[in-house]
Write a protein that holds these residues in place. Sequence first.
Motif, PDB file in Angstrom:
ATOM      1  N   ASP A  11       0.690   0.629  -4.909  1.00 35.87           N
ATOM      2  CA  ASP A  11       0.016   1.845  -4.454  1.00 35.87           C
ATOM      3  C   ASP A  11      -0.235   2.855  -5.573  1.00 35.87           C
ATOM      4  O   ASP A  11      -0.253   4.068  -5.340  1.00 35.87           O
ATOM      5  CB  ASP A  11       0.807   2.528  -3.313  1.00 35.87           C
ATOM      6  CG  ASP A  11       1.038   1.587  -2.146  1.00 35.87           C
ATOM      7  OD1 ASP A  11       0.170   0.727  -1.921  1.00 35.87           O
ATOM      8  OD2 ASP A  11       2.072   1.719  -1.470  1.00 35.87           O
ATOM      9  N   LYS A  14      -4.832   1.336  -7.579  1.00 38.29           N
ATOM     10  CA  LYS A  14      -5.604   0.219  -8.169  1.00 38.29           C
ATOM     11  C   LYS A  14      -7.018   0.141  -7.576  1.00 38.29           C
ATOM     12  O   LYS A  14      -7.999  -0.033  -8.294  1.00 38.29           O
ATOM     13  CB  LYS A  14      -4.860  -1.118  -7.930  1.00 38.29           C
ATOM     14  CG  LYS A  14      -3.476  -1.162  -8.588  1.00 38.29           C
ATOM     15  CD  LYS A  14      -2.730  -2.430  -8.238  1.00 38.29           C
ATOM     16  CE  LYS A  14      -2.276  -2.523  -6.808  1.00 38.29           C
ATOM     17  NZ  LYS A  14      -1.238  -1.546  -6.409  1.00 38.29           N
ATOM     18  N   ASN A  36      -0.887  -7.953   2.413  1.00 38.30           N
ATOM     19  CA  ASN A  36       0.180  -6.948   2.223  1.00 38.30           C
ATOM     20  C   ASN A  36      -0.381  -5.791   1.394  1.00 38.30           C
ATOM     21  O   ASN A  36       0.132  -4.680   1.441  1.00 38.30           O
ATOM     22  CB  ASN A  36       1.423  -7.562   1.559  1.00 38.30           C
ATOM     23  CG  ASN A  36       1.122  -8.413   0.319  1.00 38.30           C
ATOM     24  OD1 ASN A  36      -0.031  -8.726   0.028  1.00 38.30           O
ATOM     25  ND2 ASN A  36       2.153  -8.796  -0.385  1.00 38.30           N
ATOM     26  N   GLY A  38      -2.973  -2.868   0.276  1.00 39.43           N
ATOM     27  CA  GLY A  38      -3.912  -1.925   0.895  1.00 39.43           C
ATOM     28  C   GLY A  38      -4.499  -1.132  -0.244  1.00 39.43           C
ATOM     29  O   GLY A  38      -3.813  -0.311  -0.854  1.00 39.43           O
ATOM     30  N   HIS A  39      -5.723  -1.416  -0.610  1.00 40.70           N
ATOM     31  CA  HIS A  39      -6.358  -0.764  -1.763  1.00 40.70           C
ATOM     32  C   HIS A  39      -7.418   0.213  -1.273  1.00 40.70           C
ATOM     33  O   HIS A  39      -8.421  -0.186  -0.685  1.00 40.70           O
ATOM     34  CB  HIS A  39      -6.975  -1.816  -2.687  1.00 40.70           C
ATOM     35  CG  HIS A  39      -5.937  -2.680  -3.360  1.00 40.70           C
ATOM     36  ND1 HIS A  39      -6.233  -3.635  -4.293  1.00 40.70           N
ATOM     37  CD2 HIS A  39      -4.588  -2.708  -3.232  1.00 40.70           C
ATOM     38  CE1 HIS A  39      -5.122  -4.212  -4.702  1.00 40.70           C
ATOM     39  NE2 HIS A  39      -4.102  -3.671  -4.067  1.00 40.70           N
ATOM     40  N   THR A 128       5.806  -6.180   4.736  1.00 36.91           N
ATOM     41  CA  THR A 128       4.690  -5.640   5.508  1.00 36.91           C
ATOM     42  C   THR A 128       4.446  -6.478   6.768  1.00 36.91           C
ATOM     43  O   THR A 128       3.551  -6.174   7.548  1.00 36.91           O
ATOM     44  CB  THR A 128       3.397  -5.647   4.656  1.00 36.91           C
ATOM     45  OG1 THR A 128       3.147  -6.996   4.243  1.00 36.91           O
ATOM     46  CG2 THR A 128       3.517  -4.763   3.427  1.00 36.91           C
ATOM     47  N   GLN A 221       0.044  -5.213  -5.395  1.00 39.07           N
ATOM     48  CA  GLN A 221       1.435  -4.769  -5.517  1.00 39.07           C
ATOM     49  C   GLN A 221       1.670  -4.160  -6.909  1.00 39.07           C
ATOM     50  O   GLN A 221       0.735  -3.652  -7.500  1.00 39.07           O
ATOM     51  CB  GLN A 221       2.424  -5.917  -5.239  1.00 39.07           C
ATOM     52  CG  GLN A 221       2.461  -6.377  -3.793  1.00 39.07           C
ATOM     53  CD  GLN A 221       1.319  -7.277  -3.379  1.00 39.07           C
ATOM     54  OE1 GLN A 221       1.114  -8.314  -3.983  1.00 39.07           O
ATOM     55  NE2 GLN A 221       0.586  -6.911  -2.351  1.00 39.07           N
ATOM     56  N   THR A 236       7.938  -8.829  -3.565  1.00 37.16           N
ATOM     57  CA  THR A 236       7.011  -9.677  -2.835  1.00 37.16           C
ATOM     58  C   THR A 236       7.157 -11.104  -3.369  1.00 37.16           C
ATOM     59  O   THR A 236       8.029 -11.379  -4.195  1.00 37.16           O
ATOM     60  CB  THR A 236       5.566  -9.131  -2.933  1.00 37.16           C
ATOM     61  OG1 THR A 236       4.754  -9.839  -1.996  1.00 37.16           O
ATOM     62  CG2 THR A 236       4.974  -9.269  -4.337  1.00 37.16           C
ATOM     63  N   VAL A 270       7.564   1.757  -0.978  1.00 38.57           N
ATOM     64  CA  VAL A 270       7.596   1.597   0.476  1.00 38.57           C
ATOM     65  C   VAL A 270       8.345   0.306   0.758  1.00 38.57           C
ATOM     66  O   VAL A 270       8.169  -0.673   0.051  1.00 38.57           O
ATOM     67  CB  VAL A 270       6.156   1.654   1.081  1.00 38.57           C
ATOM     68  CG1 VAL A 270       5.255   0.573   0.554  1.00 38.57           C
ATOM     69  CG2 VAL A 270       6.171   1.630   2.587  1.00 38.57           C
ATOM     70  N   ARG A 300       3.559   3.294   6.923  1.00 33.84           N
ATOM     71  CA  ARG A 300       4.938   3.774   6.736  1.00 33.84           C
ATOM     72  C   ARG A 300       4.997   4.890   5.685  1.00 33.84           C
ATOM     73  O   ARG A 300       4.226   4.877   4.724  1.00 33.84           O
ATOM     74  CB  ARG A 300       5.833   2.626   6.244  1.00 33.84           C
ATOM     75  CG  ARG A 300       6.078   1.556   7.270  1.00 33.84           C
ATOM     76  CD  ARG A 300       6.936   0.450   6.709  1.00 33.84           C
ATOM     77  NE  ARG A 300       6.242  -0.307   5.681  1.00 33.84           N
ATOM     78  CZ  ARG A 300       6.790  -1.281   4.971  1.00 33.84           C
ATOM     79  NH1 ARG A 300       8.076  -1.591   5.156  1.00 33.84           N
ATOM     80  NH2 ARG A 300       6.105  -1.937   4.071  1.00 33.84           N
TER      81      ARG A 300
HETATM   82  P1  IMO Z   1      -0.651  -2.727  -2.930  1.00 34.64           P
HETATM   83  O1  IMO Z   1      -1.485  -3.852  -3.491  1.00 34.64           O
HETATM   84  C1  IMO Z   1       3.309  -1.260  -1.912  1.00 34.64           C
HETATM   85  C2  IMO Z   1       6.215  -4.212  -0.519  1.00 34.64           C
HETATM   86  C3  IMO Z   1       6.667  -4.138   0.919  1.00 34.64           C
HETATM   87  C4  IMO Z   1       8.076  -4.682   0.780  1.00 34.64           C
HETATM   88  C5  IMO Z   1       7.913  -5.771  -0.262  1.00 34.64           C
HETATM   89  C6  IMO Z   1       7.705  -7.166   0.301  1.00 34.64           C
HETATM   90  O2  IMO Z   1      -1.329  -1.920  -1.887  1.00 34.64           O
HETATM   91  O3  IMO Z   1      -0.064  -1.913  -4.035  1.00 34.64           O
HETATM   92  P2  IMO Z   1       5.728  -8.411   1.541  1.00 34.64           P
HETATM   93  O4  IMO Z   1       4.901  -8.032   2.708  1.00 34.64           O
HETATM   94  O5  IMO Z   1       4.946  -8.658   0.296  1.00 34.64           O
HETATM   95  O6  IMO Z   1       6.657  -9.553   1.843  1.00 34.64           O
HETATM   96  O7  IMO Z   1       6.672  -7.144   1.279  1.00 34.64           O
HETATM   97  O8  IMO Z   1       6.776  -5.412  -1.031  1.00 34.64           O
HETATM   98  N1  IMO Z   1       4.747  -4.306  -0.700  1.00 34.64           N
HETATM   99  C7  IMO Z   1       4.000  -3.297  -1.152  1.00 34.64           C
HETATM  100  N2  IMO Z   1       4.317  -2.024  -1.452  1.00 34.64           N
HETATM  101  N3  IMO Z   1       2.054  -1.700  -2.107  1.00 34.64           N
HETATM  102  C8  IMO Z   1       1.730  -2.983  -1.831  1.00 34.64           C
HETATM  103  O9  IMO Z   1       0.528  -3.507  -2.141  1.00 34.64           O
HETATM  104  C9  IMO Z   1       2.710  -3.838  -1.300  1.00 34.64           C
HETATM  105  N4  IMO Z   1       2.718  -5.120  -0.899  1.00 34.64           N
HETATM  106  C10 IMO Z   1       3.979  -5.407  -0.556  1.00 34.64           C
HETATM  107  O10 IMO Z   1       6.639  -2.809   1.389  1.00 34.64           O
HETATM  108  O11 IMO Z   1       8.922  -3.696   0.246  1.00 34.64           O
END
Ligand code: IMO
Length: 421
Positions: A11, A14, A36, A38-39, A128, A221, A236, A270, A300
Amino acid sequence: MDILLGLQWGDEGKGKIVDVLTPDYDIIARFQGGPNAGHSLEFNKIKHVLHSIPSGIFHKDKINIIGNGVVIDPIIFKSEIDTIKKLNLDIDLGNLLISKRAHLILPTHRILDAASEASKGHTKIGSTLKGIGPTYMDKTGRNGLRVGDILRPDFLDKYNFLTNKHLEMLKSFKFDFDLAEFEKGWFEGIESIKTFKLVDSEIVINDYLNENKTIIAEGAQGTMLDIDFGSYPYVTSSNTVCAGACAGLGVAPNKVNEVFGIFKAYCTRVGSGPFPTELTDETGEKLRDLGHEFGATTGRARRCGWLDLPELKYAIMLNGVTQLIMTKADVLSGFDTIKVCTAYKIGNQTYKTIPYDLDVEDLQPEYAELKGWKTDICNMTKISELPKELIDFINFIEKEIDIPIKVVSVGPDRNQTIVKG
Ligand code: IMO
Ligand code: GDP
Ligand code: MG
């Protein structure tokens, strides 16, 4: 090929920055993760949130590729496509290519994710719940279904085989679920995927590179969520670091040029797991309120804290970052003092980088304190307009980490982006 990736816990902004950089490239390619992510990106006062589709999609003449390292949920993919179509924008979805090697998230992957998290109680990852972990488990376990399988005559048999295997696994969890609820939409999603160009993306991409076309790889991520280098097990299930872009697109490392590392002027996380500079007081709440720190995928509340240089240095090292992009500097406007963590203390030992175990109770961040600024910077367009205290903050970071900050983002809109040069 250039790569843009997140240096913190995701987050970092990106989506916004890839959209801003897209005019400089011919091809925009996602290399790992799935819905997972969210851009968010914003233009003409409208905010768009993408989950599986690369953030160059709003530029008509660009090729957008979902690479082999990505995992796709047909339900979510279709709903993203439907949302974009409804906008009636002048864009060309025919320029969206999908790798045949990308893995499919099945309805039962999502259910397994939820069942696994529910069984973990307070040790849950905070996933997520999009089925990411179980899908990558099937990929590495060599059981997965891939986009290319959709075109095979035995696709339904393969689907039923894997689904039945998952249903057996689900018997070991006490978890209620309704598979039928997901299945109809899933097969509609498969039909939607079929309408796109399903390609050997590694060949397409290397052909483009040979024609001297320019590519930007878009990470999902962040480095601290990387399966190898993040705060395991609170991570992740993919390699979010630079190396993941080579594997997730089929591009050799010697074809990588610039690595843009993106970070927020503070930190958020998060989900569960260690977060050394987390602020659980009203300063943390203020950051969350001013930065609208709520997940783009799950809604969240994001945990907030000060900028963490040991973490940032570790991420820069792992990714070979050549240029830094700092976002959300505007959120820090109004703070009397801004803190930056320069080291961690654990017992008598001082750490300037990430130790093996971050999840220790006696970890104490050491902070440098910098003077804040009161000016609203959201509409500033030049570095020379920025308040002196923000310039001092930027200089302090650059001196500590020895990499230039080339872009400073001062708001969510495309136009709120200052190139420092
Ligand atoms: P973007 O690309 C922030 C976090 C989840 C959890 C952990 C594992 O928008 O930056 P998962 O669903 O991958 O098994 O979750 O990773 N998580 C993210 N946190 N931004 C994301 O993506 C995330 N994708 C997964 O909150 O802690
Ligand atoms: P991503 O996952 O890295 O693409 O980031 P997200 O979209 O999940 O979260 C970043 C949030 O910050 C989004 O709501 C963006 O619209 C917003 N954003 C991006 N850059 C800036 C910025 O410089 N200032 C502010 N205030 N918001 C920003
Ligand atoms: Mg996000």
